[in-house]
Each structure stands twice: as structure tokens, then as C-alpha cells.
Motif scaffolding. Structure first.
Motif, PDB file in Angstrom:
ATOM      1  N   SER A 163       0.818  -1.219   0.000  1.00 11.02           N
ATOM      2  CA  SER A 163       0.000   0.000   0.000  1.00 11.02           C
ATOM      3  C   SER A 163       0.853   1.270   0.000  1.00 11.02           C
ATOM      4  O   SER A 163       0.346   2.367  -0.211  1.00 11.02           O
ATOM      5  CB  SER A 163      -0.926  -0.007   1.216  1.00 11.02           C
ATOM      6  N   SER A 164       2.163   1.118   0.224  1.00  8.25           N
ATOM      7  CA  SER A 164       3.060   2.283   0.206  1.00  8.25           C
ATOM      8  C   SER A 164       3.335   2.780  -1.213  1.00  8.25           C
ATOM      9  O   SER A 164       3.872   3.868  -1.399  1.00  8.25           O
ATOM     10  CB  SER A 164       4.391   1.892   0.869  1.00  8.25           C
ATOM     11  N   VAL A 165       2.959   1.990  -2.216  1.00  8.01           N
ATOM     12  CA  VAL A 165       3.235   2.364  -3.612  1.00  8.01           C
ATOM     13  C   VAL A 165       2.303   3.500  -4.043  1.00  8.01           C
ATOM     14  O   VAL A 165       1.122   3.501  -3.735  1.00  8.01           O
ATOM     15  CB  VAL A 165       3.020   1.135  -4.537  1.00  8.01           C
ATOM     16  N   THR A 166       2.874   4.475  -4.746  1.00 11.84           N
ATOM     17  CA  THR A 166       2.072   5.584  -5.275  1.00 11.84           C
ATOM     18  C   THR A 166       2.289   5.646  -6.793  1.00 11.84           C
ATOM     19  O   THR A 166       3.163   4.951  -7.337  1.00 11.84           O
ATOM     20  CB  THR A 166       2.528   6.931  -4.682  1.00 11.84           C
ATOM     21  N   ALA A 167       1.520   6.526  -7.433  1.00 14.77           N
ATOM     22  CA  ALA A 167       1.708   6.721  -8.876  1.00 14.77           C
ATOM     23  C   ALA A 167       3.163   7.141  -9.133  1.00 14.77           C
ATOM     24  O   ALA A 167       3.800   6.710 -10.098  1.00 14.77           O
ATOM     25  CB  ALA A 167       0.750   7.784  -9.377  1.00 14.77           C
ATOM     26  N   ARG A 168       3.696   7.964  -8.226  1.00 19.37           N
ATOM     27  CA  ARG A 168       5.066   8.466  -8.418  1.00 19.37           C
ATOM     28  C   ARG A 168       6.091   7.319  -8.351  1.00 19.37           C
ATOM     29  O   ARG A 168       7.093   7.344  -9.058  1.00 19.37           O
ATOM     30  CB  ARG A 168       5.356   9.528  -7.352  1.00 19.37           C
ATOM     31  N   THR A 169       5.806   6.310  -7.504  1.00 19.19           N
ATOM     32  CA  THR A 169       6.714   5.155  -7.437  1.00 19.19           C
ATOM     33  C   THR A 169       6.852   4.552  -8.840  1.00 19.19           C
ATOM     34  O   THR A 169       7.949   4.230  -9.298  1.00 19.19           O
ATOM     35  CB  THR A 169       6.151   4.083  -6.476  1.00 19.19           C
ATOM     36  N   HIS A 170       5.704   4.402  -9.516  1.00 14.39           N
ATOM     37  CA  HIS A 170       5.729   3.802 -10.856  1.00 14.39           C
ATOM     38  C   HIS A 170       6.398   4.733 -11.868  1.00 14.39           C
ATOM     39  O   HIS A 170       7.101   4.277 -12.770  1.00 14.39           O
ATOM     40  CB  HIS A 170       4.291   3.491 -11.312  1.00 14.39           C
ATOM     41  N   ILE A 171       6.177   6.045 -11.710  1.00 15.66           N
ATOM     42  CA  ILE A 171       6.790   7.005 -12.649  1.00 15.66           C
ATOM     43  C   ILE A 171       8.318   6.945 -12.518  1.00 15.66           C
ATOM     44  O   ILE A 171       9.041   6.912 -13.512  1.00 15.66           O
ATOM     45  CB  ILE A 171       6.237   8.433 -12.401  1.00 15.66           C
ATOM     46  N   ILE A 172       8.796   6.888 -11.264  1.00 13.76           N
ATOM     47  CA  ILE A 172      10.247   6.801 -11.046  1.00 13.76           C
ATOM     48  C   ILE A 172      10.767   5.480 -11.639  1.00 13.76           C
ATOM     49  O   ILE A 172      11.777   5.455 -12.353  1.00 13.76           O
ATOM     50  CB  ILE A 172      10.605   6.909  -9.537  1.00 13.76           C
ATOM     51  N   ALA A 173      10.056   4.379 -11.349  1.00 17.66           N
ATOM     52  CA  ALA A 173      10.506   3.071 -11.863  1.00 17.66           C
ATOM     53  C   ALA A 173      10.564   3.096 -13.392  1.00 17.66           C
ATOM     54  O   ALA A 173      11.518   2.584 -13.996  1.00 17.66           O
ATOM     55  CB  ALA A 173       9.564   1.972 -11.375  1.00 17.66           C
ATOM     56  N   ALA A 174       9.566   3.716 -14.015  1.00 12.83           N
ATOM     57  CA  ALA A 174       9.554   3.789 -15.487  1.00 12.83           C
ATOM     58  C   ALA A 174      10.776   4.555 -15.978  1.00 12.83           C
ATOM     59  O   ALA A 174      11.441   4.148 -16.939  1.00 12.83           O
ATOM     60  CB  ALA A 174       8.267   4.465 -15.953  1.00 12.83           C
ATOM     61  N   ASP A 175      11.096   5.660 -15.303  1.00  7.95           N
ATOM     62  CA  ASP A 175      12.259   6.457 -15.704  1.00  7.95           C
ATOM     63  C   ASP A 175      13.550   5.640 -15.538  1.00  7.95           C
ATOM     64  O   ASP A 175      14.452   5.701 -16.377  1.00  7.95           O
ATOM     65  CB  ASP A 175      12.313   7.745 -14.858  1.00  7.95           C
ATOM     66  N   LEU A 176      13.607   4.856 -14.457  1.00 10.15           N
ATOM     67  CA  LEU A 176      14.806   4.024 -14.226  1.00 10.15           C
ATOM     68  C   LEU A 176      14.939   2.972 -15.329  1.00 10.15           C
ATOM     69  O   LEU A 176      16.044   2.685 -15.800  1.00 10.15           O
ATOM     70  CB  LEU A 176      14.733   3.360 -12.842  1.00 10.15           C
ATOM     71  N   ILE A 177      13.803   2.417 -15.750  1.00 19.79           N
ATOM     72  CA  ILE A 177      13.834   1.426 -16.837  1.00 19.79           C
ATOM     73  C   ILE A 177      14.321   2.116 -18.126  1.00 19.79           C
ATOM     74  O   ILE A 177      15.159   1.578 -18.852  1.00 19.79           O
ATOM     75  CB  ILE A 177      12.454   0.756 -17.007  1.00 19.79           C
ATOM     76  N   GLU A 178      13.853   3.334 -18.353  1.00 17.87           N
ATOM     77  CA  GLU A 178      14.333   4.068 -19.542  1.00 17.87           C
ATOM     78  C   GLU A 178      15.835   4.323 -19.476  1.00 17.87           C
ATOM     79  O   GLU A 178      16.489   4.450 -20.499  1.00 17.87           O
ATOM     80  CB  GLU A 178      13.599   5.402 -19.673  1.00 17.87           C
ATOM     81  N   HIS A 179      16.376   4.406 -18.254  1.00 22.67           N
ATOM     82  CA  HIS A 179      17.815   4.635 -18.102  1.00 22.67           C
ATOM     83  C   HIS A 179      18.594   3.337 -17.923  1.00 22.67           C
ATOM     84  O   HIS A 179      19.712   3.341 -17.428  1.00 22.67           O
ATOM     85  CB  HIS A 179      18.083   5.613 -16.958  1.00 22.67           C
ATOM     86  N   GLY A 180      17.984   2.227 -18.294  1.00 23.17           N
ATOM     87  CA  GLY A 180      18.753   0.979 -18.377  1.00 23.17           C
ATOM     88  C   GLY A 180      18.552  -0.017 -17.252  1.00 23.17           C
ATOM     89  O   GLY A 180      19.192  -1.073 -17.244  1.00 23.17           O
ATOM     90  N   ALA A 181      17.678   0.265 -16.268  1.00 26.07           N
ATOM     91  CA  ALA A 181      17.484  -0.712 -15.180  1.00 26.07           C
ATOM     92  C   ALA A 181      17.005  -2.037 -15.784  1.00 26.07           C
ATOM     93  O   ALA A 181      16.029  -2.071 -16.530  1.00 26.07           O
ATOM     94  CB  ALA A 181      16.468  -0.186 -14.173  1.00 26.07           C
ATOM     95  N   ASP A 182      17.682  -3.098 -15.413  1.00 24.74           N
ATOM     96  CA  ASP A 182      17.378  -4.417 -15.980  1.00 24.74           C
ATOM     97  C   ASP A 182      16.277  -5.048 -15.129  1.00 24.74           C
ATOM     98  O   ASP A 182      16.507  -5.993 -14.369  1.00 24.74           O
ATOM     99  CB  ASP A 182      18.665  -5.250 -15.941  1.00 24.74           C
ATOM    100  N   PHE A 183      15.058  -4.490 -15.238  1.00 26.28           N
ATOM    101  CA  PHE A 183      13.981  -4.839 -14.310  1.00 26.28           C
ATOM    102  C   PHE A 183      13.642  -6.330 -14.335  1.00 26.28           C
ATOM    103  O   PHE A 183      13.373  -6.932 -13.305  1.00 26.28           O
ATOM    104  CB  PHE A 183      12.716  -4.001 -14.602  1.00 26.28           C
ATOM    105  N   PHE A 184      13.711  -6.937 -15.510  1.00 26.62           N
ATOM    106  CA  PHE A 184      13.319  -8.345 -15.599  1.00 26.62           C
ATOM    107  C   PHE A 184      14.299  -9.209 -14.806  1.00 26.62           C
ATOM    108  O   PHE A 184      13.895 -10.047 -13.996  1.00 26.62           O
ATOM    109  CB  PHE A 184      13.260  -8.791 -17.068  1.00 26.62           C
TER     110      PHE A 184
END
Ligand code: 5GP
Ligand code: MN
Length: 319
Positions: A163-184
Motif C-alpha cells: 500500500s506504500s506504492v504511489t503513482a510516483r513510485t511507478h513514474i520513477i521506476a519507469a524512468d529508471l527502466i528508460e535509463h537501463g534498469a534491468d527490471f526483468f
């Protein structure tokens, strides 16, 4: 101590050249991710930086916990990340830096505000705050920084489940993925991989589940014998503490894990409206509203369990 914002934290870090980063004992993905995201970012500014911990970093974090051989000398600028309380950095560093921590970046409700303090309790992970600090330092997010920050955010949110997750958490994660985070790959290592020993340990632990308060509270025990017999090494027990909360109807789950010294690490996980941090503060611990912890000395185990159960009963009254 002063409350400061991301910009001031970024300025303080930019002003110093030798930086020591303290992480909390039993290090998890958020403290390791925060420490190493800062290390990789500060190194890009030519700083001398080291991340330390009283316990070893578990091997599975090796893809971010590297490049850590700088000598910061005797008088570094000391920063604590994801550390709510100086007690959590362990005796060795506490003796040395009890009054020497200059900057604390954290997100725990129970934060004791022991230095220039950037504690944002609404953030799902300290790594969310470190992301803003790195942006404010004007350092470009590269793959090492992105992998480190993604690791902290994914692990502290149970892979974006809490429940601590917010829309901003996802926005940051998306930006990190765009910068190469190997999320998988990170999610595979953190959430989809368990050693055979760990499977056996979970099976043994599940057998100890005791239900209380008409099924609203579950207690689970992990003894040292179970840890030895399953062949697990000391490491990351966050997953195991999350198990009893999955039982239908459970609002508070408590895992008692025996440690090498014979004492018990208590890990509490709850659902709304039960405030785990508030309950654990009765025993000198703390954490977040839905995940918190404390320690029970072996001599006081039974007495503390009784006291804990009675506090939980009171909290559950009328729910
Ligand atoms: P865990 O149960 O996974 O060890 O910890 C859950 C959360 O509670 C983490 O955010 C952790 O920092 C916090 N926590 C666990 N044990 C303690 C403790 O003894 N004291 C404090 N202040 N926080 C704790
Ligand atoms: Mn955290």
C-alpha cells in the motif's frame, strides 16, 4: 536536528569529497540500493566514496554492490541511508560515528532524526528519495544507478505490491527502466529465485504457524536448528516474514527468528488498520505502518510474546 530538502542534501553531498555511506544491519535491497546508487552517482563527480555495513552484503546484490574499494580516510563526511535509528548500524560503526553522522536520508515513520534529516515518510522506499537527490545533484542516471535504485524500490514494495506504492513510485521506476534498469533480471533474482535450502526453511517455518485472536493474528517461528538443517545461510529473511500475512483473515503476522546469539528477531507484517511500527515501538523497535520489527532477548522471549499478544488483542478489538 534540521529537516532539510533534496536540494540541500544534494548541495551537502556536492560540497564534500570524502564520503562514507552507512547502511543498516541485516542489509536489505533498499539500504543497499540507496548506498550504491549514491556511490555510483558520487563517483561520477570524482568523489572518494565507500559504502559500509556491519553485516556482509548478500551475494545476490553483487550486480550493484561493487566498485567499493575507495579509502575515505579518518575524517569522512558520513551519510546514513535507510537507517531509522543509530542502533541499526551495529555496535562497531555506532561506537565510531554515534555523533558523527552528518546527513540521514530515510523513509521510516520511526526515524529518530539524528542528523541533518531528509526523511520523507510517504515514500515507498529510501531509493525514491535518493532518486530526487541524485537529480538535484545534476548527475545523469546511468545503468549502475538505475539498477541500484530500481532494486531498492522493487524490494521495499514487494515488487510494487504494498500500500506504500504511489503513482510516483511507478513514474520513477519507469524512468529508471528508460535509463537501463534491468527490471526483468532484477525481479527474477529478487522475487522468482529461492535456494532449495530456503524452500525447506519455508516448509519448516510454515509448520510452526499458530493462530490467535480468532484467526486475525498468526505467529510463526524460525529456529536456528531449522536454519542449520535447511542449509540456508544468514541473509535475507524478508520473504519469510511476509508468508503468514498471506493467510486469509490475518491482519497481523509475527515471525520470531532465532539469531546466532540465541535472541529472536521479531518481524511484524500487518494489514490496514494495524500499525506495526506503533506495536514494535513498545519493544524498542520500529519501522513502517505495515512492516516493522524489534528484538526479543532469549531470556524474555515467553514474557514478551505474552505482552505482544495482549497488545495485539487490544489493537484488534472492535475490528
Ligand atoms: P524486517 O522485519 O524485514 O527486519 O523489518 C521490517 C521493517 O522494520 C524495516 O523497515 C526495518 O527497518 C524495520 N525494523 C526491523 N527491526 C527493527 C528494529 O529493531 N528497530 C527499528 N527501529 N526498526 C526495525
Ligand atoms: Mn527502506
Amino acid at each position: 536536528m534540521n529537516k532539510i530538502d533534496e536540494k540541500s542534501a544534494a548541495r551537502l553531498l556536492r560540497e564534500n569529497d570524502n564520503i562514507l555511506i552507512l547502511t543498516h544491519r541485516n542489509p536489505d535491497g533498499d539500504t543497499i540500493g540507496s548506498g550504491f546508487a549514491l556511490l555510483h552517482a558520487l563517483k561520477k563527480l570524482g568523489k572518494t566514496v565507500k559504502v559500509v555495513c556491519t553485516d556482509p552484503f548478500p551475494e545476490k546484490y553483487g550486480y550493484i554492490a561493487h566498485s567499493n574499494n575507495d579509502d575515505v580516510g579518518e575524517n569522512p563526511y558520513v551519510v546514513a541511508v535507510d537507517v531509522a535509528d543509530m542502533e541499526l548500524i551495529g555496535a562497531q560503526y555506532r561506537a565510531k560515528y554515534e555523533h558523527g553522522v552528518k546527513l540521514c536520508i530515510d523513509h521510516h515513520i520511526s526515524n529518530k532524526e539524528f542528523a541533518e534529516n531528509l526523511c520523507l515518510r510517504s515514500c515507498s522506499a529510501t531509493c525514491e528519495i535518493i532518486y530526487d537527490v541524485i537529480k538535484a545533484m545534476d548527475v545523469e542516471i546511468d545503468k549502475s544507478v538505475a539498477d541500484s535504485l530500481y532494486t531498492g524500490i522493487a524490494t521495499d514494495t514487494g515488487c510494487f505490491l504494498f500500500s506504500s506504492v504511489t503513482a510516483r513510485t511507478h513514474i520513477i521506476a519507469a524512468d529508471l527502466i528508460e535509463h537501463g534498469a534491468d527490471f526483468f533480471e532484477i525481479n527474477r533474482i529478487m522475487f522468482e529465485t529461492k535456494s532449495l535450502g530456503y524452500f525447506k526453511l519455508e516448509a519448516a517455518a510454515l509448520n510452526t504457524v499458530e493462530m490467535h485472536c480468532g484467526g486475525k493474528c498468526a505467529f510463526m517461528t524460525v529456529t536456528m536448528d531449522m536454519q542449520k538443517q535447511s542449509g540456508t545461510k544468514d541473509g535475507d529473511f524478508d520473504g519469510i516474514a511476509g508468508l503468514p500475512r498471506k493467510i486469509e483473515g490475518v491482519l497481523v503476522a509475527v515471525t520470531f527468528r532465532e539469531t546466532k546469539d540465541g535472541n529472536f528477531k521479531v518481524s511484524m507484517r500487518s494489514h490496514e488498520p494495524i500499525d506495526s511500527s506503533k506495536i514494535c515501538m513498545n519493544f524498542g523497535g520500529g519501522g513502517h505502518s505495515r512492516a516493522a520489527g524489534c528484538t526479543f532477548e532469549k531470556e524474555a522471549l515467553e514474557e514478551n510474546k505474552k505482552k505482544l499478544l495482549s497488545i495485539i488483542e487490544t489493537e484488534l478489538k472492535g475490528i
